[in-house]
Design a protein around this motif. Structure first.
Motif, short mmCIF file in Angstrom:
data_model
loop_
_atom_site.label_atom_id
_atom_site.label_comp_id
_atom_site.label_asym_id
_atom_site.label_seq_id
_atom_site.Cartn_x
_atom_site.Cartn_y
_atom_site.Cartn_z
N GLU A 4 -10.17 7.65 2.94
CA GLU A 4 -8.79 7.25 3.19
C GLU A 4 -8.48 5.93 2.50
OE1 GLU A 4 -7.68 9.14 7.54
OE2 GLU A 4 -8.92 7.34 7.48
N ILE A 5 -9.42 5.01 2.52
CA ILE A 5 -9.25 3.72 1.85
C ILE A 5 -9.14 3.92 0.34
CG2 ILE A 5 -10.32 1.48 1.39
CD1 ILE A 5 -11.59 1.66 4.17
N GLN A 6 -9.97 4.80 -0.19
CA GLN A 6 -9.98 5.05 -1.63
C GLN A 6 -8.70 5.73 -2.10
OE1 GLN A 6 -13.57 7.31 -2.27
NE2 GLN A 6 -14.92 5.59 -1.77
N GLU A 7 -8.05 6.48 -1.21
CA GLU A 7 -6.84 7.20 -1.57
C GLU A 7 -5.60 6.30 -1.63
OE1 GLU A 7 -7.99 11.57 0.41
OE2 GLU A 7 -6.70 10.14 1.46
N VAL A 8 -5.73 5.08 -1.15
CA VAL A 8 -4.58 4.17 -1.10
C VAL A 8 -4.39 3.48 -2.44
CG1 VAL A 8 -3.66 2.09 -0.03
CG2 VAL A 8 -4.79 3.82 1.37
N ASP A 9 -3.16 3.50 -2.93
CA ASP A 9 -2.79 2.75 -4.14
C ASP A 9 -2.13 1.45 -3.72
OD1 ASP A 9 -3.66 4.85 -5.76
OD2 ASP A 9 -1.69 5.83 -5.70
N ILE A 10 -2.44 0.38 -4.42
CA ILE A 10 -1.87 -0.92 -4.10
C ILE A 10 -0.97 -1.38 -5.23
CG2 ILE A 10 -2.35 -3.33 -3.52
CD1 ILE A 10 -4.99 -2.48 -2.32
N ILE A 11 0.31 -1.63 -4.90
CA ILE A 11 1.32 -2.04 -5.86
C ILE A 11 1.47 -3.56 -5.83
CG2 ILE A 11 3.75 -1.78 -6.52
CD1 ILE A 11 3.76 0.88 -5.03
N ASN A 12 1.74 -4.13 -7.02
CA ASN A 12 1.98 -5.57 -7.10
C ASN A 12 0.83 -6.35 -6.49
OD1 ASN A 12 3.48 -7.82 -7.87
ND2 ASN A 12 4.56 -7.94 -5.92
N LYS A 13 -0.37 -6.07 -6.99
CA LYS A 13 -1.56 -6.71 -6.45
C LYS A 13 -1.53 -8.22 -6.67
CE LYS A 13 -4.96 -2.96 -6.87
NZ LYS A 13 -6.27 -2.58 -7.44
N SER A 14 -2.09 -8.93 -5.70
CA SER A 14 -2.20 -10.37 -5.82
C SER A 14 -3.33 -10.69 -6.79
CB SER A 14 -2.48 -11.00 -4.47
OG SER A 14 -3.67 -10.45 -3.91
N ASP A 15 -3.30 -11.90 -7.36
CA ASP A 15 -4.34 -12.30 -8.30
C ASP A 15 -5.67 -12.50 -7.58
OD1 ASP A 15 -2.49 -12.25 -10.31
OD2 ASP A 15 -1.95 -14.37 -10.05
N LYS A 45 0.83 -1.20 0.00
CA LYS A 45 0.00 0.00 0.00
C LYS A 45 0.87 1.26 0.00
CE LYS A 45 -2.78 -3.31 1.76
NZ LYS A 45 -2.30 -4.65 2.16
N THR A 46 0.43 2.26 -0.74
CA THR A 46 1.12 3.54 -0.75
C THR A 46 0.10 4.64 -1.03
OG1 THR A 46 3.04 4.74 -1.62
CG2 THR A 46 1.73 3.47 -3.20
N VAL A 47 0.57 5.88 -1.06
CA VAL A 47 -0.32 7.03 -1.24
C VAL A 47 0.25 7.90 -2.35
CG1 VAL A 47 -1.43 8.98 -0.09
CG2 VAL A 47 -0.87 6.93 1.22
N SER A 48 -0.61 8.42 -3.19
CA SER A 48 -0.16 9.22 -4.32
C SER A 48 0.37 10.58 -3.86
CB SER A 48 -1.30 9.44 -5.32
OG SER A 48 -2.29 10.29 -4.76
N VAL A 49 1.18 11.19 -4.71
CA VAL A 49 1.75 12.50 -4.41
C VAL A 49 0.65 13.54 -4.25
CG1 VAL A 49 3.23 14.34 -5.28
CG2 VAL A 49 3.92 11.96 -5.56
#
Length: 366
Positions: free
Chosen positions: A355-366, A304-308
């Protein structure tokens, strides 16, 4: 198994287990909180630090270079066990890891001897949820020494136990690796923190037992104090570009010492970010590099990360202006965030939908 010199809880070294019944009874009888010193911890810490100071002298006199390098290697391994493991994976759920990575991180965290993963994560979630209040295990408002190590020399404030019971821990209760470590903690920590680290130099390059033992004390003392700086220095000195109304700060020195954990103002505002910092580079955040490397190997995912843009909006609204200019509207309205707005990480029931919607998820699982 070696005798437990520091108490009968699963915490071999630190007697910090909750004394729920006695603490509740004391709170009902005594209207004002009083110190209850844990003298065995005081004695243990005094011995540890004097032994570490003596070992520092031995490093420049009689300890072999191989032993010093071994100490530095183990110290780094233990550090990653705390930062990438207990902290970012288990306490905050900032990413997920497959069982081989979780198992290795568990062993690394055991080397650090900072209580088992479950207890470490529980205390840390409580710290985030009730930052710098009486319910915070290492409340920085009680001074540098208390937040650094004094909190381990006293019984917990009743509020830590009372409010800490409201923090959800069911995810760790379902993790078999966490459960296994907690069940066998005394045996594991004796083996991985002391027996093997002392035995290896003696066996492979004929280091003396005395030197090897004292080097282990030095490694352990440095590891502890590095972790404690996040609780103390990073709550006192530094700037607050993301939220000027809370205690945690951005502290570059602490970030360097702790493999990337000193960007504390950001971390308390966005505790679900696996980088624990805004910056994507690895110069002062080696832990992020490790997690990214494990992701390339297919071991870490759902980071999980957050956009600029999200970061900038929050910083302009509540920051101190040291990174992004403050928003004039926020200044005029006195926008304020207190500990009541705090969340411990991904999965906190008090996370707002936005807050949940603002989170970006990298390398998502299938």
């Amino acid at each position: 198994m070696a005798p437990n010199l520091f108490g009968s809880s699963t915490s071999l070294y630190l007697e910090t287990s909750d004394q729920e019944k006695s603490a509740t009874e004391k709170a009902s009888i005594q209207p004002k909180y009083e110190w209850d010193i844990v003298w065995r911890n005081v004695i243990a810490f005094v011995y540890l630090h004097f032994g570490a100071l003596y070992a520092l002298y031995l490093v420049f006199t009689t300890i072999k270079l191989e032993t010093t390098l071994w100490m530095l290697f183990l110290g780094s391994i233990a550090g990653f066990g705390i930062t990438a493991g207990a902290h970012r994976l288990w306490a905050h759920r900032t990413y997920k890891a497959k069982w081989p990575m979780r198992f290795i991180l568990m062993i690394m965290q055991t080397i650090a001897l900072q209580n088992d993963i479950y207890e470490w994560s529980r205390d840390h979630r409580v710290h985030h949820k009730f930052t710098d209040t009486d319910a915070d295990p290492h409340n920085a408002n009680r001074g540098f020494f208390f937040s650094h190590m004094g909190w381990l020399l006293l019984r917990k404030h009743p509020d830590v136990i009372k409010k800490g019971a409201t923090v959800d821990m069911t995810d760790l209760e379902r993790d078999p690796i966490v459960f296994w470590q907690r069940k066998l903690y005394l045996l594991l920590v004796t083996l991985f923190c002391f027996v093997l680290p002392v035995w290896v130099p003696c066996y492979f390059w004929n280091e003396t037992l005395f030197n090897s033992w004292n080097t282990t004390l030095l490694r352990y003392a440095v590891s502890l104090n590095a972790t404690w700086l996040v609780n103390s220095a990073a709550h006192i000195w530094g700037y607050k570009p993301y939220d000027k109304n809370i205690g945690p700060t951005e502290n570059k020195s602490v970030a360097i010492i702790t493999l990337g954990e000193g960007w504390h103002n950001y971390h308390h505002v966005f505790p679900w970010d696996y980088k624990a910092a805004e910056f994507g580079n690895y110069n002062m955040n080696i832990t992020t590099a490790l997690i990214d490397f494990c992701a390339l190997l297919g071991l870490a995912y759902d980071m999980k990360t957050v956009s600029v843009d999200v970061i900038k909006r929050r910083a302009k609204r509540t920051g101190d202006g040291t990174r992004y200019s403050e928003d004039e509207d926020s200044q005029s309205h006195g926008d304020h965030h207190s500990h009541e707005d705090m969340k411990w990480g991904w999965g906190d029931v008090d996370m707002k939908p936005e807050e949940i919607q603002e989170v970006d998820i990298i390398n998502k699982s299938d």
